[in-house]
Design a protein around this motif. Structure first.
Motif, PDB file in Angstrom:
ATOM      1  N   GLY A  91     -26.682 -43.133  11.774  1.00  9.48           N
ATOM      2  CA  GLY A  91     -27.127 -42.332  12.897  1.00  9.48           C
ATOM      3  C   GLY A  91     -26.926 -40.842  12.735  1.00  9.48           C
ATOM      4  N   TYR A  92     -26.833 -40.389  11.481  1.00  8.56           N
ATOM      5  CA  TYR A  92     -26.681 -38.958  11.207  1.00  8.56           C
ATOM      6  C   TYR A  92     -27.833 -38.460  10.344  1.00  8.56           C
ATOM      7  N   TYR A  93     -28.261 -37.240  10.625  1.00  6.05           N
ATOM      8  CA  TYR A  93     -29.288 -36.582   9.812  1.00  6.05           C
ATOM      9  C   TYR A  93     -28.582 -35.788   8.715  1.00  6.05           C
ATOM     10  N   THR A  94     -28.896 -36.059   7.462  1.00  2.00           N
ATOM     11  CA  THR A  94     -28.168 -35.430   6.355  1.00  2.00           C
ATOM     12  C   THR A  94     -29.119 -34.838   5.322  1.00  2.00           C
ATOM     13  N   LEU A  95     -28.563 -33.972   4.488  1.00  4.88           N
ATOM     14  CA  LEU A  95     -29.283 -33.354   3.373  1.00  4.88           C
ATOM     15  C   LEU A  95     -28.857 -34.012   2.057  1.00  4.88           C
ATOM     16  N   PRO A  96     -29.686 -33.914   1.020  1.00  2.00           N
ATOM     17  CA  PRO A  96     -29.353 -34.532  -0.274  1.00  2.00           C
ATOM     18  C   PRO A  96     -28.459 -33.666  -1.143  1.00  2.00           C
ATOM     19  N   THR A  97     -27.315 -33.249  -0.615  1.00  2.00           N
ATOM     20  CA  THR A  97     -26.364 -32.479  -1.400  1.00  2.00           C
ATOM     21  C   THR A  97     -25.725 -33.377  -2.458  1.00  2.00           C
ATOM     22  N   GLN A  98     -25.048 -32.766  -3.421  1.00  2.00           N
ATOM     23  CA  GLN A  98     -24.383 -33.560  -4.456  1.00  2.00           C
ATOM     24  C   GLN A  98     -23.356 -34.517  -3.857  1.00  2.00           C
ATOM     25  N   TYR A  99     -22.737 -34.124  -2.747  1.00  2.17           N
ATOM     26  CA  TYR A  99     -21.730 -34.959  -2.105  1.00  2.17           C
ATOM     27  C   TYR A  99     -22.362 -36.152  -1.399  1.00  2.17           C
ATOM     28  N   ASN A 100     -23.398 -35.897  -0.608  1.00  2.00           N
ATOM     29  CA  ASN A 100     -24.039 -36.976   0.137  1.00  2.00           C
ATOM     30  C   ASN A 100     -24.730 -37.971  -0.788  1.00  2.00           C
ATOM     31  N   VAL A 101     -25.270 -37.480  -1.899  1.00  2.00           N
ATOM     32  CA  VAL A 101     -25.876 -38.370  -2.893  1.00  2.00           C
ATOM     33  C   VAL A 101     -24.795 -39.221  -3.556  1.00  2.00           C
ATOM     34  N   ALA A 102     -23.663 -38.596  -3.905  1.00  2.00           N
ATOM     35  CA  ALA A 102     -22.567 -39.342  -4.524  1.00  2.00           C
ATOM     36  C   ALA A 102     -22.076 -40.448  -3.608  1.00  2.00           C
ATOM     37  N   VAL A 103     -21.953 -40.155  -2.313  1.00  2.00           N
ATOM     38  CA  VAL A 103     -21.536 -41.173  -1.346  1.00  2.00           C
ATOM     39  C   VAL A 103     -22.566 -42.293  -1.278  1.00  2.00           C
ATOM     40  N   ALA A 104     -23.832 -41.936  -1.152  1.00  2.00           N
ATOM     41  CA  ALA A 104     -24.890 -42.939  -1.027  1.00  2.00           C
ATOM     42  C   ALA A 104     -24.901 -43.893  -2.210  1.00  2.00           C
ATOM     43  N   LEU A 105     -24.754 -43.342  -3.422  1.00  2.00           N
ATOM     44  CA  LEU A 105     -24.890 -44.146  -4.634  1.00  2.00           C
ATOM     45  C   LEU A 105     -23.669 -45.006  -4.940  1.00  2.00           C
ATOM     46  N   THR A 106     -22.623 -44.889  -4.153  1.00  2.00           N
ATOM     47  CA  THR A 106     -21.523 -45.839  -4.314  1.00  2.00           C
ATOM     48  C   THR A 106     -21.987 -47.249  -3.967  1.00  2.00           C
ATOM     49  N   ALA A 107     -23.110 -47.365  -3.262  1.00  2.00           N
ATOM     50  CA  ALA A 107     -23.652 -48.677  -2.893  1.00  2.00           C
ATOM     51  C   ALA A 107     -24.736 -49.156  -3.862  1.00  2.00           C
ATOM     52  N   ALA A 108     -25.042 -48.379  -4.893  1.00  2.20           N
ATOM     53  CA  ALA A 108     -26.091 -48.780  -5.836  1.00  2.20           C
ATOM     54  C   ALA A 108     -25.666 -50.019  -6.612  1.00  2.20           C
ATOM     55  N   GLN A 109     -26.620 -50.895  -6.865  1.00  4.97           N
ATOM     56  CA  GLN A 109     -26.391 -52.070  -7.704  1.00  4.97           C
ATOM     57  C   GLN A 109     -26.952 -51.780  -9.088  1.00  4.97           C
ATOM     58  N   ILE A 110     -26.076 -51.799 -10.078  1.00  7.61           N
ATOM     59  CA  ILE A 110     -26.458 -51.462 -11.441  1.00  7.61           C
ATOM     60  C   ILE A 110     -26.510 -52.742 -12.282  1.00  7.61           C
ATOM     61  N   ASN A 111     -27.552 -52.876 -13.084  1.00  9.21           N
ATOM     62  CA  ASN A 111     -27.661 -54.018 -13.991  1.00  9.21           C
ATOM     63  C   ASN A 111     -26.574 -53.899 -15.044  1.00  9.21           C
ATOM     64  N   ASN A 112     -25.599 -54.785 -15.008  1.00 12.21           N
ATOM     65  CA  ASN A 112     -24.446 -54.706 -15.906  1.00 12.21           C
ATOM     66  C   ASN A 112     -24.502 -55.714 -17.049  1.00 12.21           C
ATOM     67  N   ASN A 113     -25.682 -56.254 -17.323  1.00 11.82           N
ATOM     68  CA  ASN A 113     -25.834 -57.222 -18.407  1.00 11.82           C
ATOM     69  C   ASN A 113     -26.317 -56.514 -19.670  1.00 11.82           C
ATOM     70  N   PRO A 114     -25.434 -56.274 -20.634  1.00 18.88           N
ATOM     71  CA  PRO A 114     -25.833 -55.540 -21.843  1.00 18.88           C
ATOM     72  C   PRO A 114     -26.944 -56.229 -22.647  1.00 18.88           C
ATOM     73  N   ALA A 115     -27.122 -57.530 -22.439  1.00 20.68           N
ATOM     74  CA  ALA A 115     -28.162 -58.258 -23.173  1.00 20.68           C
ATOM     75  C   ALA A 115     -29.549 -58.093 -22.536  1.00 20.68           C
ATOM     76  N   ASP A 116     -29.586 -57.558 -21.330  1.00 18.29           N
ATOM     77  CA  ASP A 116     -30.852 -57.379 -20.621  1.00 18.29           C
ATOM     78  C   ASP A 116     -31.499 -56.061 -21.055  1.00 18.29           C
TER      79      ASP A 116
END
Length: 545
Positions: free
Chosen positions: A268-293
């Motif tokens: 419920g907050y309006y935010t800008l894409p600063t380096q801080y807000n992006v860093a916070v957002a991407l803590t929820a990113a799902q990264i493919n961790n399978n080295p064979a893929d």
């Protein structure tokens, strides 16, 4: 006399040993042979990459990068016309919209995350000849604007986003990319996930694409298609483009001192894409961790879009280098070229990350940096003559991890909370509160007082410096972990705010030794060596009197 010389000579030898240890990888780089390499692709990431290209030139590395769009960058790599590519999305077999082939053409490849950032929405709206700089938009509003369901700036939905404040009747001109662009893919991936019905009505299918439709909702829609990130920004900034709004990586409007809309997040907050807000957002990113893929390290951003942290900027993402891994690669076929690519990539994910925050990007977290080292190691596996001495976390200066806490995302920890005026239902913040400087990089002062304390930052002029309820917007406070100045609570990172975090880690312990401590050690060592020599000379002179 002889003893003094021996002591001085011994000290010089020891000092040279210490300096050799401090030099680290650059010493190996200087000894290694290099050759020119060429890359192409994402213009979304171009401001960061071009900065790194300029930096490594001083180290004797020659890198040429052409920002011709992610889709073309993938094609160039597949056609073996470049040594590396840069893309916002992996190869998909074929483009889901055009049906065109989208693969590496049989060339070996690996993905290596190089930079994070936010897709922003720069706009040109003026009232009475004065630019509006504190616009707020919800995700649904943005989706409807770029699918021609909202066509005028006085629309009630835009008014609702700004707590009842209504803009004059100004036709909206959505500005999109004419070329195959990663920013288009990032934006339409978000539309596909968050607003599939709205997007399908425009695109005919709910699927991402690199090529944005320019006749969405009408045979002659209002969209204006421009080539490249610079082309988009040049159009939006023009005097004849009042009413326009574009999608573009935050670096471009930030460096142009141009306003971007604050985007509503799930908290419920309006935010800008600063380096801080992006860093916070991407803590929820799902990264493919399978080295064979083959898609190892690529991203899934579904959870980023709905990250409940109030600091989140929802449209945050990563960009990747595409690098060759085969020993018989026809393009990257020599040790000097492979060495240059390895050294350039190392610089990009380590020292280079400390420069990109103030220009609109966000540094990589440590898990992706470590995985990046694994990908770089594939270059050496293809050619054992490539030198990767001390290319590891111990020599990696990156603002997201700090000495003693290598597995904590420090940027996300120190990310300031949004001011109360950015919460849905509150009146929009005054210009400069929770925003970037009105004149980034200029000389001047901005100060703020409030519950967070008083702060002064020696860069950036403008209207920043509100008091009271904004909690010291415009001020800086001391980070308790590093002792350095960081944005005060309630202030969003500014273009002129230099937040520098010491991050050098000890190789054996994953612990840190700051540059200051290193200088102190050298100073003490010199004192121990030089002082006895000086005392010896003084005693000798007195004996001669």
């Amino acid at each position: 006399m002889i003893g003094s010389r021996r002591l001085l000579r011994t000290g010089a030898v020891a000092l040279s040993g210490i300096l050799a240890l401090l030099v680290g990888p650059s010493g190996a780089q200087a000894a290694a042979a290099h050759a020119l390499i060429q890359g192409s692709g994402s213009s979304w990431a171009a401001n960061a990459i071009n900065q790194w290209v300029a930096d490594v030139e001083n180290q004797g590395l020659q890198v040429v990068y052409t920002a011709n769009g992610a889709a073309q960058g993938r094609k160039d790599y597949a056609n073996k016309s470049t040594d590396f590519g840069v893309t916002d999305s992996p190869y998909r077999g074929q483009d889901p919209t055009t049906g065109a082939p989208d693969n590496s053409g049989g060339r070996s490849f690996a993905y290596l995350p190089v930079v994070a950032g936010g897709t922003s929405f720069p706009y040109n709206v003026k009232v009475g000849g004065k630019a509006i700089r504190n616009l707020r938009l919800s995700g649904e509003t943005v989706a409807k604007i770029f699918t021609n369901k909202i066509t005028n700036w006085n629309d009630p939905q835009i008014s609702a986003d700004n707590n009842g404040r209504t803009l004059p009747s100004i036709p909206i001109i959505p500005v999109v990319r004419a070329d195959g662009a990663g920013v288009t893919n990032q934006f339409t991936t978000w539309l596909t996930k968050e607003y599939p019905a709205i997007w399908k009505a425009c695109n005919g299918k709910a699927a991402p694409t690199d090529y944005y439709p320019t006749n969405c909702g009408a045979a002659n829609g209002p969209q204006k298609a421009q080539t490249g990130s610079d082309g988009v920004m040049n159009y939006v900034k023009s005097e004849n483009a009042v009413g326009s709004i574009a999608m573009e990586e935050y670096s471009y409007p930030l460096m142009a001192n141009f306003p971007v809309a604050k985007l509503l997040n799930k908290a419920g907050y309006y935010t800008l894409p600063t380096q801080y807000n992006v860093a916070v957002a991407l803590t929820a990113a799902q990264i493919n961790n399978n080295p064979a893929d083959p898609n190892y390290l690529t991203q899934k951003l579904d959870r980023v879009y709905v990250n409940p942290d109030k600091r989140t900027y929802a449209l945050s993402s990563y960009v990747y280098a595409i690098i060759p891994t085969a020993a018989d690669d026809k393009r990257l076929s020599s040790t000097p070229k492979r060495q240059t690519l390895a050294d350039f990539l190392y610089y990009s994910i380590c020292q280079g990350q400390s420069e990109i925050g103030p220009v609109g990007y966000s540094p990589l977290p440590i898990n992706l940096v470590k995985a990046g080292f694994e990908q770089i190691a594939k270059i050496k596996k293809a050619d054992p003559a490539v030198d990767l001495t001390r290319r590891d976390v111990s020599t990696c200066n990156n603002p997201t991890f700090i000495a003693g806490k290598p597995n904590v995302n420090h940027l996300a920890q120190i990310a300031p909370q949004p001011p109360a005026c950015d919460k849905i239902g509150a009146d929009p913040c005054a210009e400069g509160v929770g925003s970037f400087n009105s004149n980034p990089g200029s000389t001047g002062t901005k100060a703020g007082t409030g519950s967070a304390g008083t702060g002064t930052n020696g860069t950036g002029t403008g209207t920043t410096g509100a008091t009271g309820a904004t909690g010291g917007a415009g001020g800086l406070v001391q980070d308790p972990v590093t002792g350095l100045l960081v944005p005060a609570s309630g202030q969003i990172a500014q273009a002129g705010d230099a937040v520098i975090v010491p991050t050098t880690l000890d190789a054996g312990q994953s612990d840190g030794t700051s540059a200051v401590l290193t200088l102190l050690v050298i100073g003490l060592f010199l004192g121990a060596v030089v002082t006895p020599v000086g005392v010896s000379r003084l005693v000798r002179r007195r004996g001669e009197l």
